[in-house]
Design a protein around this motif. Structure first.
Motif, PDB file in Angstrom:
ATOM      1  N   ILE A   1       0.856  -1.186   0.000  1.00 30.82           N
ATOM      2  CA  ILE A   1       0.000   0.000   0.000  1.00 30.82           C
ATOM      3  C   ILE A   1       0.894   1.238   0.000  1.00 30.82           C
ATOM      4  N   PRO A   2       1.211   1.781  -1.170  1.00 34.99           N
ATOM      5  CA  PRO A   2       2.114   2.934  -1.270  1.00 34.99           C
ATOM      6  C   PRO A   2       1.653   4.093  -0.391  1.00 34.99           C
ATOM      7  N   GLY A   3       2.604   4.678   0.329  1.00 39.73           N
ATOM      8  CA  GLY A   3       2.299   5.835   1.175  1.00 39.73           C
ATOM      9  C   GLY A   3       1.723   5.496   2.532  1.00 39.73           C
ATOM     10  N   SER A   4       1.500   4.245   2.825  1.00 37.61           N
ATOM     11  CA  SER A   4       0.873   3.858   4.094  1.00 37.61           C
ATOM     12  C   SER A   4       1.851   3.845   5.261  1.00 37.61           C
ATOM     13  N   LYS A   5       3.146   3.780   4.936  1.00 39.65           N
ATOM     14  CA  LYS A   5       4.216   3.712   5.944  1.00 39.65           C
ATOM     15  C   LYS A   5       4.118   2.461   6.826  1.00 39.65           C
ATOM     16  N   LEU A   6       3.371   1.487   6.357  1.00 39.44           N
ATOM     17  CA  LEU A   6       3.264   0.231   7.088  1.00 39.44           C
ATOM     18  C   LEU A   6       4.477  -0.649   6.794  1.00 39.44           C
ATOM     19  N   LYS A   7       4.952  -1.327   7.817  1.00 37.18           N
ATOM     20  CA  LYS A   7       6.017  -2.308   7.658  1.00 37.18           C
ATOM     21  C   LYS A   7       5.711  -3.440   8.639  1.00 37.18           C
ATOM     22  N   VAL A   8       4.737  -4.273   8.219  1.00 35.51           N
ATOM     23  CA  VAL A   8       4.190  -5.289   9.117  1.00 35.51           C
ATOM     24  C   VAL A   8       4.515  -6.675   8.596  1.00 35.51           C
ATOM     25  N   VAL A   9       5.049  -7.512   9.467  1.00 36.42           N
ATOM     26  CA  VAL A   9       5.211  -8.937   9.177  1.00 36.42           C
ATOM     27  C   VAL A   9       4.307  -9.686  10.146  1.00 36.42           C
ATOM     28  N   ASN A  10       3.297 -10.315   9.610  1.00 40.99           N
ATOM     29  CA  ASN A  10       2.298 -11.007  10.423  1.00 40.99           C
ATOM     30  C   ASN A  10       2.472 -12.510  10.238  1.00 40.99           C
ATOM     31  N   SER A  11       2.688 -13.225  11.337  1.00 40.88           N
ATOM     32  CA  SER A  11       2.945 -14.669  11.264  1.00 40.88           C
ATOM     33  C   SER A  11       1.743 -15.505  11.676  1.00 40.88           C
ATOM     34  N   ILE A  12       0.543 -14.928  11.606  1.00 35.36           N
ATOM     35  CA  ILE A  12      -0.648 -15.719  11.867  1.00 35.36           C
ATOM     36  C   ILE A  12      -0.793 -16.775  10.773  1.00 35.36           C
TER      37      ILE A  12
END
Length: 615
Positions: free
Chosen positions: A485-496
């Motif tokens: 998601i460009p511009g979201s500033k998210l950097k999430v690694v989800n291991s569910i």
């Protein structure tokens, strides 16, 4: 008066013993075991087949020998590719063989010819050895007696199958090869007669409106175009994977590292339709049929699908694929799924063909130029091709320097092809930026299924060596899922833990759609505390993985023989402690099959709740 061959005990014994030796070799090489139950079952069922050919085919035992040898040849090839035996149901997919013949040829182990190499010399030997005699009326009378014995024996052999409902895979592991194929054919015949009933033990309404609340990351990608990319044969181990000092998928890694939510414990849920089944599961949030492709068999069904829903929300929906529109029946099923348009190989410039169709580089370049003219917002579904088994791309496109021991292997070819596809993906992202489409879009990327199954010993040995741990089917089925998601500033690694079935509801939350209608077997991965994935087809139904356990149902259907592991420690746990997950897995699969086979989604929900589709 008809003539028949004068068979002797010696010649019949020769064919029978040779046939059984071939079968037992098949067991040892493929299943890597030779159980007493398989030995007994195989001998008994072969004796049954001898009676059939004596009574109904006037003792043409060489014909039986040829049939058994050819079946073993086909089963052996199929097992090397898929890890299980073919079903007669899959004859519906025979017309697809032309498209995948290179893959079949590549996995054609020279050992497979051991099953058929002797047919010609044995036939010549028997022709010289046997003499023809007139068939008398007395023999005809004896056939009536033989037929009565045959019916009694048949009913006796059928009793184990009548007494309990078995998956065909269980029959193979309990009673052997012959029992499997006969049971498979009988099961298909019964399915033609009887339509599946609604299982009162399954609460179908429990899958309606399962995800309907706002949650974490709700609407973070609202009012954006949606670009969904299905990467052929991409496995999760490729993420941040370095081979011989070389980064194999740098562009995918770059996307994951910024402005993304990356799920690293997602598993494939495909059936015999493979790529087409991955598409179906992703955009319908329900299981496929297993041995039959939904795209091939139920193209006119009413589906509660992602493109249909998005279409009802004002999105223009279009699918792109660099193969012929008829491949996996896409040209017929896509309208039923709610796509406004489908762009196939026939609609593109065929400037660079590799393997199955348009090269990924040419495909991405042509697609991005077409998307610029689409009305906004749009949903574009892209299915790549080049990294398809046997991963044989032109030498000038090879950029990974392989170690000598990996030259010419399927693994080496795989690395070259996925690296090429990753490079094409990088060009695609650059073109989106150049044309002003990048910032206004969400780009979702996932792998459709494994590229290196451990059924192939060479794959298993190489991957075990590279990863430093035993390479098994669970690891092979692990695929990447990325929401960029460009511009979201998210950097999430989800291991569910999750599956392809969870994509649909997860996307709805991200784009800010609260949907209170429809069938959704999956869950929003960003807002679920307990992960769960029901594994299908490549393992016995009922197998599952959740955040705490791995459960692989035994191939003979006996619970105590199953694999049950604690995910945190890797230690074995009692299989009966996984019965809750087993029940959940079976219910999901059976409920999905019922809804597809009976085209019941509209009746279950009420026609007014379904998004309209272009049929």
């Amino acid at each position: 008066m008809k003539k028949t061959y004068n068979w002797t005990v010696e010649t019949v014994s020769l064919l029978a013993s040779t046939s059984l030796i071939k079968v037992f070799f098949f067991y040892i090489y493929t299943a890597q075991t030779l159980k007493l139950s398989n030995i007994i079952g195989t001998i008994v069922w072969y004796f049954f087949l001898l009676i059939i050919f004596q009574v109904l085919f006037r003792g043409r035992f060489f014909l039986l020998y040829c049939i058994v040898s050819c079946v073993l040849f086909i089963d052996f090839l199929y097992f090397q590719y898929f890890g299980f035996l073919p079903s007669v149901k899959e004859l519906a997919h025979v017309h697809q063989i032309g498209g995948v013949k290179s893959s079949i040829i590549y996995v054609m182990d020279p050992l497979s010819f051991l099953f058929i190499v002797d047919l010609f010399p044995v036939g010549l030997y028997l022709r010289r050895k046997l003499s023809k005699v007139n068939e008398t009326g007395e023999k005809s009378d004896r056939r009536v007696q033989w037929l009565a014995m045959f019916l009694i024996l048949f009913m006796s052999l059928l009793l184990p199958f009548i007494s309990e409902s078995l998956q065909p895979y269980f029959v193979f592991n309990r009673y052997g090869l012959f029992a499997y194929h006969l049971y498979d054919m009988a099961r298909l015949a019964l399915s033609k007669i009887k339509t599946p009933d609604l299982d009162e033990n399954v609460t179908y309404s429990g899958y309606i409106n399962k995800i309907a609340e706002k949650g974490n990351y709700f609407a973070v990608a609202k009012d954006r175009n949606i670009i969904l990319v299905q990467l052929e044969s991409f496995q999760d181990f490729l993420v941040d994977f370095y081979y011989n000092g070389q980064e194999v998928t740098p562009n995918l890694n770059r996307l994951i590292s910024n402005n993304s939510i990356y799920f690293d414990e997602i598993y494939q849920q495909v059936g015999a339709g493979n790529t087409s089944d991955a598409e179906f599961v992703i955009i319908n949030s329900m299981h496929c049929l297993g041995q039959i492709s939904v795209y091939e068999s139920h193209d006119q069904n009413s589906f509660y699908s992602l493109p249909a829903l998005l279409n009802s929300k004002g999105f223009y929906t279009v699918a792109f694929h660099g193969n012929k529109g008829s491949f996996w029946n896409r040209e017929k099923v896509y309208p039923s799924l709610g796509f406004d348009d489908f762009v196939s190989l026939e609609d593109m410039e065929n400037d660079e063909i590799i393997g199955f169709g348009l090269s990924d580089l040419s495909f991405f370049r042509q697609v991005v130029s077409m998307t610029k003219s689409l009305p906004s917002p749009f949903f574009a579904f892209l299915v790549t091709l080049t990294s398809h088994n046997p991963y044989d791309i032109p030498g000038e496109l090879h950029e990974i320097k392989l170690l000598p021991e990996h030259e010419g292997t399927l693994f080496g070819n795989y690395l070259q092809s996925v690296h090429y596809t990753d490079k094409a993906l990088g060009v695609f992202i650059s073109d989106l930026k150049r044309l002003g489409l990048y910032e206004s879009s969400i780009v979702a990327i996932y792998g459709d299924h494994s590229g290196l199954y451990p059924f192939n010993k060479e794959n298993r040995d190489i991957m075990t060596d590279l990863l430093g741990r035993p390479y098994d089917l669970v690891q092979a089925m692990n695929i990447p899922l990325v929401f960029h998601i460009p511009g979201s500033k998210l950097k999430v690694v989800n291991s569910i833990v999750g599956g392809q079935i969870d994509f649909f509801p997860t996307l709805l939350n991200l784009i800010g759609v609260v949907e209170r209608n429809g069938i959704l077997f999956g869950r929003d991965l960003n807002n679920s505390s307990d992960g769960f994935v029901s594994l299908t087809h490549y393992v016995p139904e009922g197998s599952f993985i959740d955040n705490r356990r791995i459960f692989i149902m035994s191939s003979d259907g006996i619970l105590q023989n199953s694999i049950a592991l604690d995910r945190a420690t890797g230690e074995a746990i009692p299989p009966f402690s996984c019965l809750d997950g087993y029940k959940n897995s079976i219910q999901q699969i059976e409920a999905s099959k019922y809804l597809i086979l009976n085209d019941s989604i509209s009746q279950l929900l009420g026609q007014h709740t379904l998004p309209s589709t272009n049929q």
